[in-house]
Design an enzyme around this catalytic site. Structure first.
Site, PDB file in Angstrom:
ATOM      1  N   HIS A 189       0.847  -1.190   0.000  1.00  0.00           N
ATOM      2  CA  HIS A 189       0.000   0.000   0.000  1.00  0.00           C
ATOM      3  C   HIS A 189       0.883   1.242   0.000  1.00  0.00           C
ATOM      4  O   HIS A 189       1.822   1.339   0.787  1.00  0.00           O
ATOM      5  CB  HIS A 189      -0.899   0.029   1.230  1.00  0.00           C
ATOM      6  CG  HIS A 189      -2.100  -0.845   1.103  1.00  0.00           C
ATOM      7  ND1 HIS A 189      -3.188  -0.752   1.944  1.00  0.00           N
ATOM      8  CD2 HIS A 189      -2.408  -1.829   0.230  1.00  0.00           C
ATOM      9  CE1 HIS A 189      -4.105  -1.634   1.599  1.00  0.00           C
ATOM     10  NE2 HIS A 189      -3.642  -2.307   0.566  1.00  0.00           N
TER      11      HIS A 189
ATOM     12  N   TYR B 185      -9.584   5.598   6.637  1.00  0.00           N
ATOM     13  CA  TYR B 185      -9.811   6.004   8.018  1.00  0.00           C
ATOM     14  C   TYR B 185     -10.873   7.101   8.015  1.00  0.00           C
ATOM     15  O   TYR B 185     -10.675   8.145   7.381  1.00  0.00           O
ATOM     16  CB  TYR B 185      -8.527   6.551   8.642  1.00  0.00           C
ATOM     17  CG  TYR B 185      -7.498   5.500   8.984  1.00  0.00           C
ATOM     18  CD1 TYR B 185      -7.300   5.093  10.300  1.00  0.00           C
ATOM     19  CD2 TYR B 185      -6.688   4.927   7.998  1.00  0.00           C
ATOM     20  CE1 TYR B 185      -6.351   4.146  10.630  1.00  0.00           C
ATOM     21  CE2 TYR B 185      -5.732   3.979   8.319  1.00  0.00           C
ATOM     22  CZ  TYR B 185      -5.568   3.593   9.639  1.00  0.00           C
ATOM     23  OH  TYR B 185      -4.621   2.640   9.962  1.00  0.00           O
TER      24      TYR B 185
ATOM     25  N   PRO C  18      -4.797   0.212  18.183  1.00  0.00           N
ATOM     26  CA  PRO C  18      -4.462  -0.239  16.827  1.00  0.00           C
ATOM     27  C   PRO C  18      -4.583   0.827  15.744  1.00  0.00           C
ATOM     28  O   PRO C  18      -4.227   0.559  14.599  1.00  0.00           O
ATOM     29  CB  PRO C  18      -5.467  -1.369  16.591  1.00  0.00           C
ATOM     30  CG  PRO C  18      -6.626  -1.044  17.478  1.00  0.00           C
ATOM     31  CD  PRO C  18      -6.039  -0.398  18.692  1.00  0.00           C
TER      32      PRO C  18
ATOM     33  N   LYS D  58       0.863   0.060  14.862  1.00  0.00           N
ATOM     34  CA  LYS D  58       2.226   0.013  15.392  1.00  0.00           C
ATOM     35  C   LYS D  58       2.561  -1.252  16.179  1.00  0.00           C
ATOM     36  O   LYS D  58       3.736  -1.564  16.372  1.00  0.00           O
ATOM     37  CB  LYS D  58       2.459   1.210  16.327  1.00  0.00           C
ATOM     38  CG  LYS D  58       2.426   2.555  15.649  1.00  0.00           C
ATOM     39  CD  LYS D  58       3.597   2.758  14.724  1.00  0.00           C
ATOM     40  CE  LYS D  58       3.115   3.154  13.359  1.00  0.00           C
ATOM     41  NZ  LYS D  58       4.049   3.020  12.293  1.00  0.00           N
TER      42      LYS D  58
ATOM     43  N   TYR E  44       3.490   6.665  10.097  1.00  0.00           N
ATOM     44  CA  TYR E  44       2.676   5.504   9.723  1.00  0.00           C
ATOM     45  C   TYR E  44       3.535   4.428   9.057  1.00  0.00           C
ATOM     46  O   TYR E  44       3.397   3.233   9.353  1.00  0.00           O
ATOM     47  CB  TYR E  44       1.546   5.938   8.784  1.00  0.00           C
ATOM     48  CG  TYR E  44       0.448   4.897   8.650  1.00  0.00           C
ATOM     49  CD1 TYR E  44      -0.727   5.008   9.378  1.00  0.00           C
ATOM     50  CD2 TYR E  44       0.588   3.796   7.799  1.00  0.00           C
ATOM     51  CE1 TYR E  44      -1.739   4.054   9.280  1.00  0.00           C
ATOM     52  CE2 TYR E  44      -0.415   2.840   7.690  1.00  0.00           C
ATOM     53  CZ  TYR E  44      -1.576   2.976   8.432  1.00  0.00           C
ATOM     54  OH  TYR E  44      -2.558   2.027   8.332  1.00  0.00           O
TER      55      TYR E  44
END
Length: 399
Positions: free
Chosen positions: A72, A201, A295, A299, A387
Site C-alpha cells: 500500500h 480512516y 491499533p 504500530k 505511519y
C-alpha cells in the site's frame, strides 16, 4: 536443559527473535503455552512497516509475503464528508506499508523454526522466571505433563501483557504508564472484496470507522463502539448500514461498501501501556510484554519486531566482540522508539474517534487537525513518516 536465550512466547516477536538469533549462530529455545493450531489462527495485526518487511526478507521469511502481501502506498482520510489521500512514497522518499496478516507472518516463522531452527515447544506453560538478576536465570515450565526447567544465559519475555515475564520484574523496579480509552472497536471479517485499494480512516460524528482488508476477496472492517459492547447486539445488516453512514461522502452520496457474509465479529478494547525499564538483570521484555498501543496507528506488531531486532543485534555484538554495550542500552534504545509510536497512536486515536463526552468545540478541533493534514505537506509528511515507520536505524545509532 540449557540454552543461550530462553524465549517465552511463540508469537511474531518470539519467533522472529529466534530466527534472527539462529542466523547469527546463537542458540535459543522458544516456549509457547498454546498449541500450534491456535497460534497460527490467532487474529491480530495486518499492517507491516517497510522496516519490518525488510527484516523478514533478510531473515528468510519473505517469500510468501512477497507473493501474497499487498503493498500500500497510502491511506485515505475521510472527514467532514470529503476524502483526502496521503501518498506515502511521495512524502517519505519511497517508503510504503504491506497488508499481510500477523497469522501469516507467524505461519512463515514457525515453518522456518521447525525446519532448521532451535527447539520450539508448543503447549509449554511457563510458571516462573527465577534468578533474573543472576548470571544463570531459570525458566520453570510444564510440557507434556511434566514440570521442567530451562537454564539460560538470557531470558526474553515475548509473552504479552498478562505473561509471566513482565511479572518477573519486581514492583519496586518497574514503572507502568497507561491510558484506557472510553471506546472500543467492533471488528469484522467479511467475505467481500475491499471497496478501495488502500485503507480508509473515517472521522464522523457517529464515531470512527476503518476499512481494511486481508486479501482481494476478504475485507477487515472496524466500527467505534461503546466499551462493554456485545458483538451479538450488532446484526450483519446493522454493521453494514453503520459503516456506510460513517464513510459517507458529500460529493458521492451513492458510495457504498461491497457487502458479503460476515465470518467473525469481536470487540477490541483500546488502551495504551508502557512498562519501564524493558530489562531487569538478564531478563528482557519485548512486544506486548513491555508496551501496548491502540491499533489506530498500526504500530503493535511493528514495535515488537523492532524490539527483537535491537536485541538480536545486541546479542550478536556480544557473541562477536564480548561487548555488552548494546545489551546495556537495550531498554533506552527501544523506549525512544516506543514513546514515539505511543504518541503517534494516541494522535491518530484521539483525532479520529468521537469521545462520548466530546463537545462541538472539540469536534471542530479534530476537523481542523484533519484539514491541516489535507492542506499542509509538512503535516501530511509527519503522518506518513510515522505511519510507514521511522527508518530502522532512527534511534538505534549506537548499533
Amino acid at each position: 536443559m540449557h540454552t543461550t536465550v530462553g524465549i517465552i512466547g511463540g508469537g511474531p516477536a518470539g519467533l522472529l527473535l529466534a530466527r534472527l538469533l539462529h542466523n547469527a549462530g546463537i542458540d535459543s529455545v522458544v516456549l509457547e503455552r498454546k498449541d500450534r493450531t491456535y497460534v497460527e489462527q490467532r487474529q491480530r495485526a495486518g499492517i507491516l512497516e517497510q522496516a519490518t518487511v525488510d527484516v523478514l526478507r533478510s531473515a528468510g521469511a519473505g517469500a510468501r509475503l512477497d507473493a501474497e502481501g499487498i503493498p500500500h502506498e497510502g491511506i485515505e482520510l475521510r472527514f467532514d464528508g470529503r476524502a483526502h489521500r496521503v501518498d506515502f512514497p511521495e512524502l517519505t522518499g519511497g517508503r510504503r506499508v504491506w497488508v499481510y496478516a500477523q497469522t501469516e507472518v507467524v505461519k512463515d516463522l514457525i515453518a522456518l523454526q521447525l525446519t532448521d531452527g532451535g527447539p520450539l515447544l508448543f503447549e509449554a506453560e511457563v510458571h516462573a522466571v527465577e534468578g533474573a538478576d543472576t548470571d544463570r536465570p531459570l525458566i520453570r515450565y510444564t510440557h507434556e505433563g511434566r514440570e521442567q526447567t530451562l537454564t539460560c544465559d538470557y531470558v526474553v519475555g515475548c509473552d504479552g501483557f498478562h505473561g509471566v515475564a513482565r511479572d518477573a520484574v519486581p514492583d519496586g523496579v518497574r514503572t507502568t504508564y497507561e491510558r484506557t480509552y472510553p471506546y472500543s472497536w467492533l471488528g469484522i471479517l467479511a467475505d467481500a472484496p475491499p471497496v478501495y485499494e488502500e485503507l480508509i480512516y473515517a472521522h464522523s460524528e457517529r464515531g470512527f470507522a476503518l476499512a481494511s482488508m486481508r486479501s482481494p476477496s476478504v475485507s477487515r472492517l472496524y466500527l467505534q463502539v461503546p466499551n462493554g459492547t456485545d458483538p451479538a447486539d450488532w446484526s450483519d445488516e446493522r454493521i453494514w448500514d453503520e459503516l456506510d453512514a460513517r464513510f459517507a461522502l458529500t460529493a458521492n452520496p451513492g458510495w457504498r461498501l461491497k457487502r458479503g457474509p460476515v465470518t467473525s465479529k469481536a470487540v477490541l478494547p483500546m488502551r495504551s501501556h508502557v512498562t519501564e525499564p524493558m530489562r531487569h538483570g538478564r531478563l528482557f521484555l519485548a512486544g506486548d510484554a513491555a508496551h501496548i498501543v491502540p491499533p489506530t496507528g498500526a504500530k503493535g506488531l511493528n514495535l515488537a519486531a523492532t524490539d527483537v531486532i535491537v536485541l538480536a543485534r545486541a546479542l550478536a555484538r556480544l557473541k562477536e566482540t564480548g561487548s555488552t554495550d548494546l545489551l546495556d542500552a537495550y531498554s533506552d534504545t527501544c523506549l525512544r522508539r516506543v514513546w514515539r509510536a505511543e504518541h503517534f497512536s494516541y494522535f491518530m486515536t484521539t483525532t479520529l474517534h468521537a469521545d462520548p463526552g466530546q463537545s462541538p468545540f472539540e469536534t471542530r478541533l479534530q476537523l481542523s487537525q484533519l484539514d491541516r493534514v489535507a492542506t499542509s505537506r509538512h503535516a501530511a509528511a509527519e503522518l506518513a513518516e510515522n505511519y510507514t515507520g521511522l527508518p530502522l536505524d532512527a534511534g538505534l545509532r549506537s548499533s
